[in-house]
Enzyme design. Sequence first.
Site, mmCIF file in Angstrom:
data_model
loop_
_atom_site.group_PDB
_atom_site.id
_atom_site.type_symbol
_atom_site.label_atom_id
_atom_site.label_comp_id
_atom_site.label_asym_id
_atom_site.label_seq_id
_atom_site.Cartn_x
_atom_site.Cartn_y
_atom_site.Cartn_z
ATOM 1 N N LYS A 16 0.836 -1.209 0.000
ATOM 2 C CA LYS A 16 0.000 0.000 0.000
ATOM 3 C C LYS A 16 0.868 1.255 0.000
ATOM 4 O O LYS A 16 0.655 2.169 -0.789
ATOM 5 C CB LYS A 16 -0.939 0.002 1.218
ATOM 6 C CG LYS A 16 -1.856 -1.215 1.288
ATOM 7 C CD LYS A 16 -2.778 -1.182 2.487
ATOM 8 C CE LYS A 16 -2.083 -1.257 3.828
ATOM 9 N NZ LYS A 16 -1.386 -2.530 4.097
ATOM 10 N N ARG A 91 -9.772 0.630 9.002
ATOM 11 C CA ARG A 91 -9.262 -0.706 9.293
ATOM 12 C C ARG A 91 -10.284 -1.567 9.994
ATOM 13 O O ARG A 91 -9.998 -2.697 10.340
ATOM 14 C CB ARG A 91 -8.051 -0.573 10.210
ATOM 15 C CG ARG A 91 -6.760 -0.613 9.472
ATOM 16 C CD ARG A 91 -5.689 -0.437 10.516
ATOM 17 N NE ARG A 91 -4.547 -1.237 10.236
ATOM 18 C CZ ARG A 91 -3.490 -0.787 9.582
ATOM 19 N NH1 ARG A 91 -3.456 0.421 9.114
ATOM 20 N NH2 ARG A 91 -2.461 -1.566 9.400
ATOM 21 N N ARG A 130 11.831 -5.694 4.391
ATOM 22 C CA ARG A 130 11.489 -4.272 4.176
ATOM 23 C C ARG A 130 12.492 -3.350 4.863
ATOM 24 O O ARG A 130 12.925 -3.584 5.983
ATOM 25 C CB ARG A 130 10.098 -3.978 4.737
ATOM 26 C CG ARG A 130 9.815 -2.468 4.734
ATOM 27 C CD ARG A 130 8.376 -2.132 4.863
ATOM 28 N NE ARG A 130 7.735 -2.724 6.016
ATOM 29 C CZ ARG A 130 6.434 -2.707 6.204
ATOM 30 N NH1 ARG A 130 5.647 -2.129 5.323
ATOM 31 N NH2 ARG A 130 5.905 -3.269 7.270
ATOM 32 N N ARG A 164 11.568 -1.448 10.418
ATOM 33 C CA ARG A 164 10.517 -0.984 11.329
ATOM 34 C C ARG A 164 10.442 -1.864 12.571
ATOM 35 O O ARG A 164 10.657 -3.070 12.480
ATOM 36 C CB ARG A 164 9.160 -1.008 10.612
ATOM 37 C CG ARG A 164 8.808 0.320 10.027
ATOM 38 C CD ARG A 164 7.600 0.298 9.141
ATOM 39 N NE ARG A 164 6.430 -0.395 9.653
ATOM 40 C CZ ARG A 164 5.262 -0.413 9.030
ATOM 41 N NH1 ARG A 164 5.126 0.256 7.883
ATOM 42 N NH2 ARG A 164 4.232 -1.067 9.519
ATOM 43 N N ARG A 175 -0.310 -9.093 13.321
ATOM 44 C CA ARG A 175 -0.883 -8.091 12.414
ATOM 45 C C ARG A 175 -1.741 -8.769 11.342
ATOM 46 O O ARG A 175 -2.784 -8.245 10.955
ATOM 47 C CB ARG A 175 0.245 -7.271 11.778
ATOM 48 C CG ARG A 175 0.878 -6.323 12.790
ATOM 49 C CD ARG A 175 2.177 -5.751 12.315
ATOM 50 N NE ARG A 175 2.029 -4.905 11.156
ATOM 51 C CZ ARG A 175 3.044 -4.508 10.402
ATOM 52 N NH1 ARG A 175 4.271 -4.894 10.690
ATOM 53 N NH2 ARG A 175 2.841 -3.725 9.384
#
Length: 225
Positions: A16, A91, A130, A164, A175
């Site tokens: 996203k 969400r 990431r 992160r 998550r």
Amino acid sequence: MSELNLILLGPPGAGKGTQADRLREDFSLPHIATGDILRAQVAEGTELGREAKSFMDAGKLVPDEVIVGMIVERVAGGDARDGFLLDGFPRNRQQADALGEALSGLERHLTAALLIEVPDDEVVRRMAGRRVCVKNPTHIYHVDFDPPKHEGVCDQDGVRLIQRDDDKEETIRTRLEVYHAQTEPLIAYYDGAGVLRRFDGTRDPDEVHAHIRATVATLRLEENL
Ligand code: AP5
């Protein structure tokens, strides 16, 4: 010209943020990313940031009272008055209802919910690799799938890339569970409203971008007819 009011939907790691960074330039839209807003509050040590941090580190949603008012206000004013690209909001059903009510109160409507679909095992692989820019977290890379030109350095800002805090494997699993339980039902919600558009997020980032861009360009033409 009609405004484009867009939301990006999809599991954590679907891409996203990666796509938002490209699309905001294509369509001159403000990119409103709730995760980035919350992480900036955590970094600044604000009361909101302190409240949000424990939920984020655990991979859970921060409470609606913390986030809804802030985003609804952001969407209604300033640079978002002529359109927006929301990433990470809504969400859950309550957030979706709050957004819908705020938009109808302003006599605006959602143009599309852009769903980027990626299976769970791919999400886990992506999050592990990431890296984000230490200065601007909207500059996102992957060590294998979307690497920077120079290892560990942001192409755009020339500064360090970091991992992160919530990209640890056990947090990623939580998550994903939260996504399936609370956010996934929004797919049916927006499909029922006739605004859902689906994209295969397993393709190359540039290919995903080309598909979404073409769809949004068509939607803009249709809005102007
Ligand atoms: P948030 O920051 O919104 O995280 P998320 O939704 O879990 O999404 P991510 O940012 O992890 O993934 P992404 O889809 O943007 O993927 P990316 O482009 O980086 O939220 C974090 C936390 O904040 C939440 O857990 C919650 O606690 C809180 N929060 C936020 N909003 C909230 C709300 N509304 N209510 C309550 N709490 C809220 O890509 C991932 C990786 O894959 C990158 O390395 C990238 O380079 C790579 N990649 C991207 N596309 C491709 C591709 N096509 N092929 C291969 N690799 C790719």
